[in-house]
Design a protein around this motif. Structure first.
Motif, PDB file in Angstrom:
ATOM      1  N   ARG A 117      41.139  37.643 -14.540  1.00  0.00           N
ATOM      2  CA  ARG A 117      40.652  36.815 -15.374  1.00  0.00           C
ATOM      3  C   ARG A 117      41.489  36.350 -16.458  1.00  0.00           C
ATOM      4  O   ARG A 117      41.577  35.595 -17.120  1.00  0.00           O
ATOM      5  CB  ARG A 117      39.457  37.459 -15.909  1.00  0.00           C
ATOM      6  N   TYR A 170      21.603  39.451  -9.678  1.00  0.00           N
ATOM      7  CA  TYR A 170      21.859  39.312 -11.084  1.00  0.00           C
ATOM      8  C   TYR A 170      20.432  39.817 -11.953  1.00  0.00           C
ATOM      9  O   TYR A 170      20.078  39.438 -13.195  1.00  0.00           O
ATOM     10  CB  TYR A 170      22.361  38.076 -11.875  1.00  0.00           C
ATOM     11  N   LYS A 219      33.633  33.653  -7.152  1.00  0.00           N
ATOM     12  CA  LYS A 219      32.761  32.876  -7.541  1.00  0.00           C
ATOM     13  C   LYS A 219      33.079  31.406  -7.319  1.00  0.00           C
ATOM     14  O   LYS A 219      34.287  31.064  -6.748  1.00  0.00           O
ATOM     15  CB  LYS A 219      32.425  33.037  -9.064  1.00  0.00           C
ATOM     16  N   HIS A 250      33.399  38.322  -9.473  1.00  0.00           N
ATOM     17  CA  HIS A 250      32.582  39.442  -9.972  1.00  0.00           C
ATOM     18  C   HIS A 250      32.912  40.822  -8.983  1.00  0.00           C
ATOM     19  O   HIS A 250      33.433  40.759  -8.011  1.00  0.00           O
ATOM     20  CB  HIS A 250      31.123  39.138  -9.367  1.00  0.00           C
TER      21      HIS A 250
HETATM   22  P1  CMP Z   1      30.113  39.264 -13.789  1.00  0.00           P
HETATM   23  O1  CMP Z   1      31.093  40.382 -13.638  1.00  0.00           O
HETATM   24  O2  CMP Z   1      29.654  38.593 -12.670  1.00  0.00           O
HETATM   25  O3  CMP Z   1      28.629  39.968 -14.380  1.00  0.00           O
HETATM   26  C1  CMP Z   1      27.714  39.301 -15.082  1.00  0.00           C
HETATM   27  C2  CMP Z   1      28.058  37.775 -15.262  1.00  0.00           C
HETATM   28  O4  CMP Z   1      27.181  37.407 -16.463  1.00  0.00           O
HETATM   29  C3  CMP Z   1      29.378  37.852 -15.913  1.00  0.00           C
HETATM   30  O5  CMP Z   1      30.445  38.269 -14.801  1.00  0.00           O
HETATM   31  C4  CMP Z   1      29.702  36.422 -16.314  1.00  0.00           C
HETATM   32  O6  CMP Z   1      29.872  35.449 -15.335  1.00  0.00           O
HETATM   33  C5  CMP Z   1      28.078  36.160 -16.928  1.00  0.00           C
HETATM   34  N1  CMP Z   1      28.252  36.415 -18.350  1.00  0.00           N
HETATM   35  C6  CMP Z   1      28.211  37.450 -18.994  1.00  0.00           C
HETATM   36  N2  CMP Z   1      28.220  37.293 -20.390  1.00  0.00           N
HETATM   37  C7  CMP Z   1      27.776  36.042 -20.643  1.00  0.00           C
HETATM   38  C8  CMP Z   1      27.791  34.954 -21.485  1.00  0.00           C
HETATM   39  N3  CMP Z   1      27.643  35.417 -22.899  1.00  0.00           N
HETATM   40  N4  CMP Z   1      27.598  33.688 -21.347  1.00  0.00           N
HETATM   41  C9  CMP Z   1      27.897  33.308 -20.118  1.00  0.00           C
HETATM   42  N5  CMP Z   1      27.869  34.034 -19.252  1.00  0.00           N
HETATM   43  C10 CMP Z   1      27.908  35.266 -19.076  1.00  0.00           C
END
Ligand code: CMP
Length: 143
Positions: free
Chosen positions: A102, A49, A9, A115
């Motif tokens: 992470r 998304y 990202k 991601h």
């Molecule tokens: P990712 O693995 O890209 O899948 C969905 C994304 O949504 C996740 O990583 C985060 O970047 C984002 N995300 C999920 N939950 C939250 C949250 N509670 N607040 C902000 N971003 C979120």
């Protein structure tokens, strides 16, 4: 062979974590099959998304993803979807174990560096979305 879609990202790119992340997947024994540095627009980020469109954080998530270039990759290997998720660590960096990407490099769920597809089916869809012409792998040529 199983494939997964991995995206570094904008925060991961800006913080200079691209090499470190690629290295972790390579050292594990996975194969890099496709990679590109891209800026995605709002419509594309919303498509990626789409499953999260009802979430309260959706608009912020889209703003984050379009805030700078991302590195889109296809990785291949045995069980790469599940194992890739383990290398990445839990979505919320407060819960991701040290030793995961992470766990080592992120603090905020809204800035979680990377991601990875959550299933073989999502990997198939995400690879088709991000690499519509097929993977630009080391076999591609310029003329
Ligand atoms: P990712 O693995 O890209 O899948 C969905 C994304 O949504 C996740 O990583 C985060 O970047 C984002 N995300 C999920 N939950 C939250 C949250 N509670 N607040 C902000 N971003 C979120």
């Amino acid at each position: 062979m199983e494939q997964t879609f991995i995206m570094i990202k904008p925060d991961g790119v800006q913080r200079g974590l691209v090499g470190e992340i690629i290295s972790r997947f390579e050292k594990k024994g996975f194969y890099l099959k496709g990679m590109k540095l891209v800026n995605v627009d709002r419509t594309f980020a919303e498509r990626h998304y789409a499953d999260l469109s009802a979430k309260s954080f959706f608009d912020g998530l889209v703003e984050y993803i379009i805030s700078g270039p991302v590195v889109a990759m296809i990785w291949e290997g045995k069980n790469v979807v599940l194992t890739g998720r383990k290398i990445i660590g839990a979505t919320n960096p407060s819960e991701s174990a040290p030793g995961t990407i992470r766990g080592d490099f992120a603090v905020e769920i809204g800035r979680n560096v990377i991601h990875g597809s959550d299933s073989v089916e999502s990997a198939r869809k995400e690879i088709a979305l991000w690499f519509p012409d097929g993977a630009e792998n080391w076999g591609s040529s310029l003329q």
